[in-house]
Design an enzyme around this catalytic site. Structure first.
Site, PDB file in Angstrom:
ATOM      1  CG  ASP A  43      -2.149   0.671   1.033  1.00  0.00           C
ATOM      2  OD1 ASP A  43      -2.350   1.844   0.695  1.00  0.00           O
ATOM      3  OD2 ASP A  43      -3.358   0.041   1.123  1.00  0.00           O
ATOM      4  CG  ASP A  69       1.936   4.021  -7.175  1.00  0.00           C
ATOM      5  OD1 ASP A  69       0.945   3.231  -7.396  1.00  0.00           O
ATOM      6  OD2 ASP A  69       2.160   5.091  -7.514  1.00  0.00           O
ATOM      7  CG  ASN A  96      -8.110  -5.156  -2.075  1.00  0.00           C
ATOM      8  OD1 ASN A  96      -9.430  -5.334  -1.971  1.00  0.00           O
ATOM      9  ND2 ASN A  96      -7.710  -4.067  -1.455  1.00  0.00           N
ATOM     10  CE1 TYR A 161     -13.146   0.347  -9.005  1.00  0.00           C
ATOM     11  CE2 TYR A 161     -15.670   0.194  -9.481  1.00  0.00           C
ATOM     12  CZ  TYR A 161     -14.498   0.091  -8.673  1.00  0.00           C
ATOM     13  OH  TYR A 161     -14.538  -1.018  -7.638  1.00  0.00           O
ATOM     14  CE  LYS A 165     -12.198  -3.143  -9.113  1.00  0.00           C
ATOM     15  NZ  LYS A 165     -11.247  -4.087  -8.386  1.00  0.00           N
ATOM     16  CB  VAL A 194     -17.889  -3.354   0.914  1.00  0.00           C
ATOM     17  CG1 VAL A 194     -17.523  -3.683   2.248  1.00  0.00           C
ATOM     18  CG2 VAL A 194     -18.117  -4.451  -0.106  1.00  0.00           C
ATOM     19  CB  THR A 196     -14.987   0.694   3.466  1.00  0.00           C
ATOM     20  OG1 THR A 196     -15.418   1.866   2.309  1.00  0.00           O
ATOM     21  CG2 THR A 196     -15.137  -0.547   2.904  1.00  0.00           C
TER      22      THR A 196
END
Length: 254
Positions: A43, A69, A96, A161, A165, A194, A196
């Site tokens: 991360d 990165d 992920n 995005y 995906k 989700v 978060t």
């Protein structure tokens, strides 16, 4: 009270998670560490990684944070090599890392496009490439690629995005047969909405709550640990004959 499964086959197994400092990724890191796995996570969020590491007590192997990165392919390769050196051959890869920043077709530049593909799709391909020899030598392994229901339900607000995906599903289909010859499984873990901390801060409002109540079959919020428990199954020997599939965890939205 809920009781969740333990997976003996995950004990001491080396697991690599991209984008593991916060959100769904942090839930992956915690869940695998609590199963006794050796976990490395990549991360760029130092503060998030530090909080995650300090919040995990009583695990056999403290997770290893490697700042990286994932859009920098040289850095990605070096980080995977360091994880291997320090924790052993990688048996489980969880692709992920992603960024669902909102955008529109109008005004999108070529540089925006390249950045979106790099963080949402490209690293999944090259991280998988980097761990295949490990898994082959181990006699098998599991690659878990994070997809999204966002492209399936035709959401507005993130066309690049959604494209990336959808491409993750193609990646899984394109590799399942060749990897399967070496007992390497590759599957697409597909989250719904989700909830978060990021989602709460940016997008979950009264209208969003009403949409969840209307669209989901199950009434509860979908949470990051729900995805992590599905990932545990896909990583463990229990799923030895599961490959090339979508595993949708969305509360029954799609």
């Amino acid at each position: 009270m809920s009781a969740f499964a333990c997976y003996p086959s995950l004990v001491d197994r080396t697991v690599l998670v991209t984008g593991g400092a916060t959100g769904i990724g942090a839930a992956f890191v915690a869940a695998f560490a609590q199963q006794g796995a050796r976990v490395a996570f990549l991360d760029i969020d130092n503060a998030g990684a530090d909080a995650l590491q300090h919040g995990l007590g009583g695990v056999t192997h403290a997770p290893l944070f490697l700042r990286c990165d994932v859009t920098d392919l040289d850095a990605l390769g070096a980080a995977i090599a360091e994880a291997r050196t320090r924790l052993g051959p990688i048996a489980v890869l969880i692709n992920n890392a992603a960024n669902d920043v909102r955008h529109a077709l109008a005004g999108t530049t070529a540089a925006d496009f390249e950045r979106s593909v790099a963080v949402n799709l490209r690293h999944q391909y090259f991280a998988t490439q980097a761990v295949v020899d490990d898994m082959r030598a181990l006699g098998g392994g599991s690659v878990i690629c994070l997809g999204s229901t966002g492209w399936m339900i035709k959401n507005d607000g993130y066309p690049m995005y959604a494209m990336a995906k959808a491409g993750v599903r193609g990646l899984v289909n394109g590799l399942a047969r060749s990897l399967g010859r070496d007992r390497i499984r590759i599957n697409c873990l597909v989250p719904g909405w989700v909830i978060t901390d990021k989602q709460r801060e940016l997008w979950l409002d009264a209208e969003g709550e009403a949409e969840i109540a209307r669209r989901q079959c199950l009434p509860d919020h979908l949470m990051a640990p729900d995805l992590a428990r599905a990932a545990l199954f896909l990583a463990a020997d229990d799923s030895r004959m599961c490959t090339g599939q979508d595993f949708i965890v969305d509360g029954g939205w799609v």
